[in-house]
Design a protein around this motif. Structure first.
Motif, PDB file in Angstrom:
ATOM      1  N   ALA A  49       0.893  -1.090  -0.027  1.00 22.72           N
ATOM      2  CA  ALA A  49       0.104  -0.046   0.081  1.00 22.72           C
ATOM      3  C   ALA A  49       1.022   1.287  -0.131  1.00 22.72           C
ATOM      4  N   LEU A  50       0.948   1.898  -1.133  1.00 21.54           N
ATOM      5  CA  LEU A  50       1.503   3.106  -1.157  1.00 21.54           C
ATOM      6  C   LEU A  50       0.922   4.522  -1.242  1.00 21.54           C
ATOM      7  N   PRO A  51       1.298   5.426  -0.853  1.00 18.37           N
ATOM      8  CA  PRO A  51       0.617   6.673  -0.979  1.00 18.37           C
ATOM      9  C   PRO A  51       0.742   7.264  -2.349  1.00 18.37           C
ATOM     10  N   GLY A  52       0.002   8.178  -2.872  1.00 11.74           N
ATOM     11  CA  GLY A  52       0.050   8.805  -4.186  1.00 11.74           C
ATOM     12  C   GLY A  52       1.193   9.474  -4.829  1.00 11.74           C
ATOM     13  N   ASN A  53       2.045   9.946  -3.749  1.00  9.44           N
ATOM     14  CA  ASN A  53       2.982  10.768  -4.061  1.00  9.44           C
ATOM     15  C   ASN A  53       4.270  10.457  -3.183  1.00  9.44           C
ATOM     16  N   ASP A  86       8.815  10.473  12.165  1.00 10.91           N
ATOM     17  CA  ASP A  86       7.563   9.523  12.462  1.00 10.91           C
ATOM     18  C   ASP A  86       6.587  10.361  12.720  1.00 10.91           C
ATOM     19  N   ARG A  87       6.677  11.775  12.421  1.00 13.73           N
ATOM     20  CA  ARG A  87       5.490  12.750  12.700  1.00 13.73           C
ATOM     21  C   ARG A  87       5.035  13.629  11.677  1.00 13.73           C
ATOM     22  N   LEU A  88       5.779  14.067  10.869  1.00 11.96           N
ATOM     23  CA  LEU A  88       5.543  15.072   9.612  1.00 11.96           C
ATOM     24  C   LEU A  88       5.904  14.426   8.443  1.00 11.96           C
ATOM     25  N   VAL A  89       4.945  14.574   7.516  1.00  9.94           N
ATOM     26  CA  VAL A  89       4.961  14.005   6.123  1.00  9.94           C
ATOM     27  C   VAL A  89       4.938  15.057   5.200  1.00  9.94           C
ATOM     28  N   ALA A 115      -2.864   9.040  10.655  1.00  7.22           N
ATOM     29  CA  ALA A 115      -3.395   8.020   9.658  1.00  7.22           C
ATOM     30  C   ALA A 115      -2.193   8.183   8.507  1.00  7.22           C
ATOM     31  N   VAL A 116      -2.075   9.359   8.121  1.00 10.21           N
ATOM     32  CA  VAL A 116      -1.208   9.377   6.925  1.00 10.21           C
ATOM     33  C   VAL A 116       0.302   9.093   7.296  1.00 10.21           C
ATOM     34  N   ALA A 161       4.538   2.089   4.393  1.00  9.82           N
ATOM     35  CA  ALA A 161       5.071   1.936   2.951  1.00  9.82           C
ATOM     36  C   ALA A 161       6.467   2.038   3.208  1.00  9.82           C
ATOM     37  N   PHE A 162       7.216   2.843   3.623  1.00 12.13           N
ATOM     38  CA  PHE A 162       8.645   2.956   3.400  1.00 12.13           C
ATOM     39  C   PHE A 162       9.000   1.738   4.043  1.00 12.13           C
ATOM     40  N   GLU A 163       8.740   1.247   5.221  1.00 15.38           N
ATOM     41  CA  GLU A 163       9.392   0.136   5.735  1.00 15.38           C
ATOM     42  C   GLU A 163       9.208  -0.954   5.068  1.00 15.38           C
ATOM     43  N   SER A 164       8.104  -1.206   4.174  1.00 13.90           N
ATOM     44  CA  SER A 164       7.697  -2.309   3.376  1.00 13.90           C
ATOM     45  C   SER A 164       8.827  -2.427   2.324  1.00 13.90           C
ATOM     46  N   VAL A 165       9.097  -1.283   1.793  1.00  8.78           N
ATOM     47  CA  VAL A 165       9.812  -0.885   0.539  1.00  8.78           C
ATOM     48  C   VAL A 165      11.487  -1.280   0.906  1.00  8.78           C
TER      49      VAL A 165
END
Length: 174
Positions: A115-119, A126-129, A150-151, A158-162
């Motif tokens: 599951a990946l975000p769109g951008n 682990d607090r600010l995207v 949630a984001v 996503a990052f950890e899976s990649v």
């Protein structure tokens, strides 16, 4: 127009533990690297001088952050065969590794069930995207920021899976 390295540097200065970056595009039309990309295509080798005007500011930011204990990791999801732009990025990655970033590459075919975000994004502590939004022509459009839990959770997962599936830079060939 792009986000300046200086404004990014302000975010990085506030970071205490980790900064992770997920890149998912096969090409970027970032104005600040256009000349180096063209030179790489013409000459066949990348600028890997960390003191050059192209790299110096970035290398300084990364070195300073890593020096105070920030772990910086970058993961790139790439289509294969890779584009010329990805070959260019790969050729220059030794510079960011030398500054202290860790880099892994994941062939896109191995990311289908993540599951990946769109951008593309940076995730700080682990607090600010910070989402980097690009247009269909690969030019940077703007950044969006969120601290929505949630984001943040989606991006961290996503990052950890990649990262887990990614191939360390020194083992990935283009």
């Amino acid at each position: 127009m792009t986000q300046s390295v200086e404004s990014f540097g302000e975010l990085l200065k506030e970071t205490r533990h980790s900064a992770v970056h997920l890149e998912m595009r096969d090409s970027y039309a970032v104005s600040g690297e256009a000349d180096d990309f063209e030179e790489w295509k013409r000459a066949g080798f990348a600028n890997t001088d960390p003191g050059s005007p192209y790299w110096a500011l970035w290398v300084g930011l990364v070195s300073e952050a890593v020096g105070r204990g920030v772990v910086m990791r970058r993961a790139r999801i790439v289509s294969e065969p890779v584009t010329d732009y990805i070959r260019f990025e790969h050729a220059g990655t030794t510079v960011v590794i030398g500054a202290g970033e860790q880099v892994r590459w994941l062939p896109r075919r191995r990311a289908s069930d993540i599951a990946l975000p769109g951008n593309d994004f940076w995730l700080f502590d682990d607090r600010l995207v910070q989402f980097n939004v690009f247009g269909g022509d690969s030019r940077w459009m703007h950044t969006d920021f969120t601290e929505d839990p949630a984001v943040v959770k989606l991006c961290a997962s996503a990052f950890e899976s990649v990262w887990e599936r990614g191939i360390p830079h020194e083992q990935y060939t283009v």
